[in-house]
Write a protein that holds these residues in place. Sequence first.
Motif, mmCIF file in Angstrom:
data_model
loop_
_atom_site.group_PDB
_atom_site.id
_atom_site.type_symbol
_atom_site.label_atom_id
_atom_site.label_comp_id
_atom_site.label_asym_id
_atom_site.label_seq_id
_atom_site.Cartn_x
_atom_site.Cartn_y
_atom_site.Cartn_z
ATOM 1 N N ASP A 37 -3.884 9.134 -11.798
ATOM 2 C CA ASP A 37 -5.445 9.878 -12.337
ATOM 3 C C ASP A 37 -4.803 10.783 -13.426
ATOM 4 N N GLY A 38 -4.033 12.751 -12.348
ATOM 5 C CA GLY A 38 -3.519 13.185 -12.824
ATOM 6 C C GLY A 38 -3.564 13.449 -14.541
ATOM 7 N N PRO A 39 -1.878 15.138 -14.521
ATOM 8 C CA PRO A 39 -1.723 14.827 -15.982
ATOM 9 C C PRO A 39 -1.039 14.030 -15.920
ATOM 10 N N ALA A 40 -0.356 13.444 -15.663
ATOM 11 C CA ALA A 40 0.776 13.049 -15.621
ATOM 12 C C ALA A 40 0.764 11.173 -15.242
ATOM 13 N N PHE A 71 -1.989 2.452 -4.640
ATOM 14 C CA PHE A 71 -2.109 3.407 -4.433
ATOM 15 C C PHE A 71 -2.897 4.265 -4.103
ATOM 16 N N THR A 72 -2.968 4.712 -3.034
ATOM 17 C CA THR A 72 -3.744 5.600 -2.287
ATOM 18 C C THR A 72 -3.470 7.136 -2.014
ATOM 19 N N GLY A 73 -4.498 8.293 -1.641
ATOM 20 C CA GLY A 73 -4.030 9.213 -1.225
ATOM 21 C C GLY A 73 -3.842 10.045 -2.732
ATOM 22 N N SER A 74 -2.403 10.821 -1.740
ATOM 23 C CA SER A 74 -1.749 11.148 -3.141
ATOM 24 C C SER A 74 -1.045 10.734 -4.568
ATOM 25 N N ALA A 75 -0.540 9.545 -4.156
ATOM 26 C CA ALA A 75 0.083 8.035 -4.612
ATOM 27 C C ALA A 75 -0.867 8.145 -6.084
ATOM 28 N N GLY A 76 -2.287 8.044 -5.382
ATOM 29 C CA GLY A 76 -3.430 7.034 -6.357
ATOM 30 C C GLY A 76 -4.461 8.318 -6.775
ATOM 31 N N ILE A 119 4.866 -3.781 -12.316
ATOM 32 C CA ILE A 119 4.161 -3.628 -11.143
ATOM 33 C C ILE A 119 3.049 -3.507 -11.972
ATOM 34 N N GLU A 120 1.814 -4.030 -10.892
ATOM 35 C CA GLU A 120 0.011 -4.094 -11.314
ATOM 36 C C GLU A 120 -0.414 -3.166 -10.188
ATOM 37 N N PRO A 121 -0.290 -1.917 -10.621
ATOM 38 C CA PRO A 121 -0.730 -0.764 -10.205
ATOM 39 C C PRO A 121 -2.628 -1.319 -10.083
ATOM 40 N N TYR A 122 -3.169 -0.950 -8.672
ATOM 41 C CA TYR A 122 -4.789 -0.673 -8.289
ATOM 42 C C TYR A 122 -4.609 0.587 -7.719
ATOM 43 N N ARG A 123 -6.199 1.048 -7.549
ATOM 44 C CA ARG A 123 -5.645 2.435 -7.551
ATOM 45 C C ARG A 123 -7.276 2.328 -5.717
ATOM 46 N N HIS A 124 -7.444 2.833 -4.898
ATOM 47 C CA HIS A 124 -8.125 2.410 -4.236
ATOM 48 C C HIS A 124 -8.441 4.086 -3.466
ATOM 49 N N GLU A 125 -9.057 4.717 -3.463
ATOM 50 C CA GLU A 125 -10.161 6.015 -3.087
ATOM 51 C C GLU A 125 -9.908 6.632 -1.696
ATOM 52 N N VAL A 138 0.824 -1.424 -0.108
ATOM 53 C CA VAL A 138 0.195 0.608 -0.404
ATOM 54 C C VAL A 138 1.200 1.212 0.006
ATOM 55 N N VAL A 139 1.032 2.019 -1.362
ATOM 56 C CA VAL A 139 2.040 3.651 -1.453
ATOM 57 C C VAL A 139 0.736 4.494 -1.145
ATOM 58 N N PRO A 140 1.114 4.915 -0.296
ATOM 59 C CA PRO A 140 0.059 6.151 0.179
ATOM 60 C C PRO A 140 1.130 7.900 -0.545
ATOM 61 N N ARG A 141 1.897 7.894 -0.507
ATOM 62 C CA ARG A 141 2.533 8.610 -1.204
ATOM 63 C C ARG A 141 3.889 8.125 -2.728
#
Length: 168
Positions: A93-96, A84-89, A109-115, A60-63
Amino acid sequence: MSDDGPGASLRAFVETAVDGDSEGPRESFTVLERGDDPGPAARLSALVERLDGGDSVVGVVPRADPSLARRVAGGLDAETRLVFTGSAGDRLDGPAGAAVRSALAAQGIEPYRHEGDSPVGVLLVGERAVVGLFDERGLAAVLWSDAGPVREWAAATCRRFLAAAEPV
């Protein structure tokens, strides 16, 4: 390590998370904080580089700190699933977002997004639990342990976040 620094805060967080059952709390894990030699980022990189071929990483990566991510990802040679949570998540989705997702895919790396969010980063690196505390300057402290209760807590945390996350 000071009694009121990020390392002490991280130690207290993990001790509370495992209900004080960490097989002799002070002896069952090691903590490094910013200012130690090696520092937390160097130790995290070294822990990831020591993986055996059959090991995996889940976490779990918060940043998302780009320099830390490059340093750690360069040593990864294992099946890796990260939530990826918080600012990492938000970075997914952001510009980059497209560039970040492409870089993750290039590293396998298999990425997942947690709200939601997480107060700490939690990784299972093979059979070792690794927990990181971030502040406004980046990775402030890292703790690692092979103790059963700490690994079980880390595994449960990763499972809980993965179950509630969406693949990216």
